[in-house]
Enzyme design. Structure first.
Site, PDB file in Angstrom:
ATOM      1  N   CYS A  65      -0.566 -13.510  -6.181  1.00  0.00           N
ATOM      2  CA  CYS A  65      -1.394 -14.434  -5.406  1.00  0.00           C
ATOM      3  C   CYS A  65      -2.769 -14.639  -6.022  1.00  0.00           C
ATOM      4  CB  CYS A  65      -1.491 -13.991  -3.949  1.00  0.00           C
ATOM      5  SG  CYS A  65      -1.867 -12.271  -3.708  1.00  0.00           S
ATOM      6  N   CYS A 134      -0.828  -6.922   0.589  1.00  0.00           N
ATOM      7  CA  CYS A 134      -2.288  -6.844   0.753  1.00  0.00           C
ATOM      8  C   CYS A 134      -2.717  -5.405   1.031  1.00  0.00           C
ATOM      9  CB  CYS A 134      -2.748  -7.748   1.889  1.00  0.00           C
ATOM     10  SG  CYS A 134      -2.388  -9.470   1.607  1.00  0.00           S
TER      11      CYS A 134
END
Lengths: 164, 268
Positions: A65, A134
């Site tokens: 990402c 994350c």
């Protein structure tokens, strides 16, 4: 013909408005309030002196990402983490994960901080499966900061030995 | 709302968080992207426009055609008359065909499978296809034909959006070779490179004047251009390992480019 296409345009905008509101409402609900809280009021944003001997810096990135995260810890003479700071350029979950990580490491010893797992962060923030990476980023950032700190301490020991 | 916005200014928001992004940026482009993805499902109001934003799901899309055999795109029979059918229309009765999911996006847009794709030609081909496949042309045809036109049109949109920009194009080409970017952290990443990305992000977050932002944008675009050229060389050589590393770098800088654009819009 022209009129009918104008009509189509308007109807398409009508639909557009409705779908957009629907999607937004749904997307907002998808975020747990804890994520939004950390995102709106991030804890411990900033930097510590990366050259200081008692500061460890971890810098990690997520290639899929393109997020980057920096997490720093300051350790006192007793080996306790007394301060932590982060800077994250990424999505809300990455910001919340690193914000929470700085809160958690504070007050812990280096060894205790090493035990923090991404699953605990994800659980606390109720991250959905697609956002688990994350929390992995945050765990890796803690590990990298601790490794950097330990490396500095080792170097210092070597210097001390050399002097003696 | 305000606090989110101000935090976004200082920290940047990744565009693939739909809710926070639409709260903070509320940009027209994001809305348009959503509109397109919705209308691709609805198909009633199919837009001609395409979006410059790259939906993140492209990254996650596991293309089923990695073992693609070129003949599968050609050898189909028309669902209506049974004659050999092309990708989009039957060669005999000219009726529209269902989408062929065995075809690569390069075959759909009828261009060479290369990273150095001719973008103006790609656009020309895309518009030409949409002119013949657009559901508006099929409003008086049978429900089956309407359905096929909607699906074909949506597929052509997806193919074009994927191949139009270097990053999704590279992601897609690597996927065709079965290579995907790893989830989670990049253990192999060069620390100096990450530091450069971090510092550029910080510089951008702290920049106050449009000139400063412009300068950063200029540098980011140059880096991206350089990476794109290297990517072309790597893919031409079939060096997938390098291509994958380059793609990761491109992702970081494509994010930065997006943030520069957002910042310039905010300043206006």
């Amino acid at each position: 013909m022209a009129l009918s296409s104008v009509g189509k345009c308007f109807s398409s905008f009508g639909l557009f408005g409705r779908t957009l509101t629907g999607t937004e409402a749904k997307a907002v609900c998808c975020y747990h309030k804890k994520v939004v809280d950390h995102y709106e009021n991030p804890r411990n944003v900033g930097s510590l002196d990366k050259n200081a001997r008692n500061v460890g810096t971890g810098l990690v990135g997520a290639p899929a990402c393109g997020d980057v995260m920096k997490l720093q810890i300051q350790v006192d003479e007793n080996g306790k983490i007394v301060d932590a700071r982060f800077k994250t350029f990424g999505c809300g979950s990455a910001i919340a994960s690193s914000s929470l990580a700085t809160e958690w490491v504070k007050g812990k010893s280096v060894d205790e901080a090493l035990k923090i797992k991404n699953t605990e962060i994800a659980k606390e923030l109720c991250l959905p499966p697609v956002k688990l990476h994350c929390s992995m980023l945050a765990e890796d950032a803690i590990k990298a900061a601790l490794a950097d700190y330990r490396l500095k301490q080792k170097d210092e020991e070597k210097v001390a030995e050399a002097v003696n | 709302m305000n606090s989110i916005r101000s935090f976004c200014v200082s920290h940047g928001v990744h565009r693939y968080v739909p809710s926070l992004q639409s709260l903070s940026v509320g940009s027209c482009a994001a809305a348009r992207a959503r509109f397109i993805s919705n209308s691709a499902k609805n198909n009633r109001d199919y837009p001609q426009v395409h979006t410059n934003r790259i939906p993140n799901r492209i990254l996650k899309l596991q293309h089923p055609t990695s073992n693609f055999c070129s003949s599968s795109a050609e050898m189909r029979s028309c669902w209506s008359c049974g004659s050999p059918a092309q990708l989009f229309f039957c060669s005999a009765c000219k009726i529209i065909q269902p989408p062929n999911h065995g075809a690569t996006y390069f075959q759909i847009l009828n261009c060479d499978q290369t990273f150095a794709v001719d973008v103006p030609e790609l656009q020309r081909r895309y518009l030409e296809l949409q002119r013949s496949l657009h559901p508006d042309n099929f409003s008086l045809k049978s429900p089956t034909e309407q359905e096929y036109s909607e699906k074909q049109s949506a597929l052509v949109n997806k193919a074009y959006r994927t191949l139009q920009k270097p990053v999704p194009r590279a992601v897609y080409m690597l996927q065709l070779h079965g290579v995907r970017l790893q989830e989670g952290t990049d253990a192999t990443a060069d620390p100096n490179f990450l530091l450069e990305v971090m510092e550029t992000n910080e510089k951008l977050a702290e920049s106050r004047s449009p000139e400063e932002v412009d300068d950063i944008g200029q540098a980011v675009r140059e880096t991206l251009k350089d990476l794109t050229e290297q990517m072309n060389t790597a893919l031409n050589k079939g060096d997938l390992q390098s291509a994958r590393e380059l793609l990761a770098r491109m992702k970081y800088f494509a994010n930065l480019e997006e943030k520069v654009k957002e910042k310039l819009t905010e300043n206006l």
